[in-house]
Design an enzyme around this catalytic site. Structure first.
Site, PDB file in Angstrom:
ATOM      1  N   HIS A  79       1.047  -1.395   0.101  1.00 34.47           N
ATOM      2  CA  HIS A  79      -0.076  -0.180  -0.327  1.00 34.47           C
ATOM      3  C   HIS A  79       0.939   1.210  -0.102  1.00 34.47           C
ATOM      4  CE1 HIS A  79      -3.071  -2.550   2.371  1.00 34.47           C
ATOM      5  NE2 HIS A  79      -3.097  -2.896   1.085  1.00 34.47           N
ATOM      6  N   HIS A 265      -0.544 -11.115  -5.473  1.00 36.04           N
ATOM      7  CA  HIS A 265       1.250 -10.411  -4.311  1.00 36.04           C
ATOM      8  C   HIS A 265       2.059 -11.511  -5.340  1.00 36.04           C
ATOM      9  CE1 HIS A 265      -0.397  -7.523  -2.176  1.00 36.04           C
ATOM     10  NE2 HIS A 265      -0.915  -8.395  -1.322  1.00 36.04           N
TER      11      HIS A 265
END
EC number: 3.5.1.108
Length: 304
Positions: A79, A265
């Site tokens: 993030h 991811h």
């Protein structure tokens, strides 16, 4: 020329780690040209610098985690990395008092606020981009990700969840950042999880800091957050936020089209490794004049 960027002044915030549940102090500091994004664990006796790079992403269980050869971990970085990409920041020292960054509200928006509060400055060095020259992809079963040549930066991402809350919203989003603002359309999208995952995550030692304040939580039928969703398609927008952060671990903005289906991811990191392993598939580029830069990068916010 198109310059590199860093912060004007240091800025500090505190928050909870999503997976550890620890209270974490995060300090972002200006860094010299050509430093890259460097993480420092200030809670350790020797605070070694960890340069963000795809080769150090060695744990992708529900987040992207850097792990050094001697076992120092820096987790849940996607993030913050996404916010840095959205603001075009090239050089930064990231100091943290635990093994992961704070989750904040589950989106990149608090990091955008922190960075803009500190102020952003240009540096006397050319910004380096990575231009993709050949298609590169990774597939596993029905999941896949791909980077292709494109004069700009565009993302096409699709998720697939057989769940009532997801059937109410689009599960595919196509965004060309020549026409779309990262801050307005992506940064506020929050991470999400299912109630049934809580027990599994607990056995893995993960998710200890998760709550309705920092994630969208979904039961068997509904979103449990009182205020609902920030976007009708917030789930897939957050996956785009994650992907942008994962891709920025390469250390430079990508001039490319990124696409994926049910990716995460691990696959995003595999894609970067595949790209770097094929020298013919990419090149570094700089620009002497702003009009030469692909229009996708014209929407990066002006200096604060």
């Amino acid at each position: 020329m198109i310059h590199q960027r860093t912060l004007k002044a240091p800025v500090t915030a505190s928050g909870v780690g999503l997976h550890s549940g620890d209270r974490i102090r995060l300090t972002l500091r200006p860094a010299p040209p050509d430093t890259g994004i460097v993480f420092r664990r200030t809670d350790l006796p020797e605070a070694a610098d960890i340069l963000c790079s795809p080769e150090l992403v060695n744990d992708t269980r529900l987040s992207s985690t850097l792990v050094t050869p001697d076992g120092v971990r820096v987790g849940t970085i996607e993030h913050l990395m996404s916010a840095l990409a959205g603001l075009g920041i090239d050089n930064l020292y990231v100091e943290m008092t635990a093994q992961e960054t704070p989750i904040m509200d589950g989106s990149a928006a608090p990091f955008i606020y922190l960075l803009q509060t500190a102020g952003i400055v240009e540096q006397p060095a050319k910004k380096r981009f990575i231009r993709v020259l050949e298609p590169v992809g990774v597939a596993e079963g029905d999941k896949w990700v791909r980077l292709e040549p494109y004069d700009g930066f565009q993302v096409s991402l699709e998720i697939s969840f057989d769940h009532p809350a997801f059937r109410l919203a689009p599960q595919k989003v196509d965004i060309d950042f020549a026409r779309t603002s990262y801050i307005d359309e992506i940064a506020r999208a929050r991470t999400f999880g299912f109630m049934y995952e809580v027990e599994t995550m607990a056995r893995m030692g993960l998710g200890r800091g998760g709550s309705l304040d920092n994630a969208i939580v979904i039961d068997d039928e509904f979103v449990l957050n009182r205020d609902g969703l920030r976007f009708p398609d917030e789930f897939v927008r957050h996956k785009i936020l994650d992907a942008i952060g994962d891709l920025y671990i390469i250390g430079h903005p990508l001039i490319a089209a990124f696409s994926g289906y049910k990716s995460g991811h691990a696959m995003n990191n595999q894609l970067l490794r595949q790209l770097l392993a094929r020298p013919s598939a990419w090149e570094y580029v700089t620009f002497s004049h702003s009009e030469d830069v692909p229009s996708s990068f014209h929407r990066i916010p002006h200096l604060a």
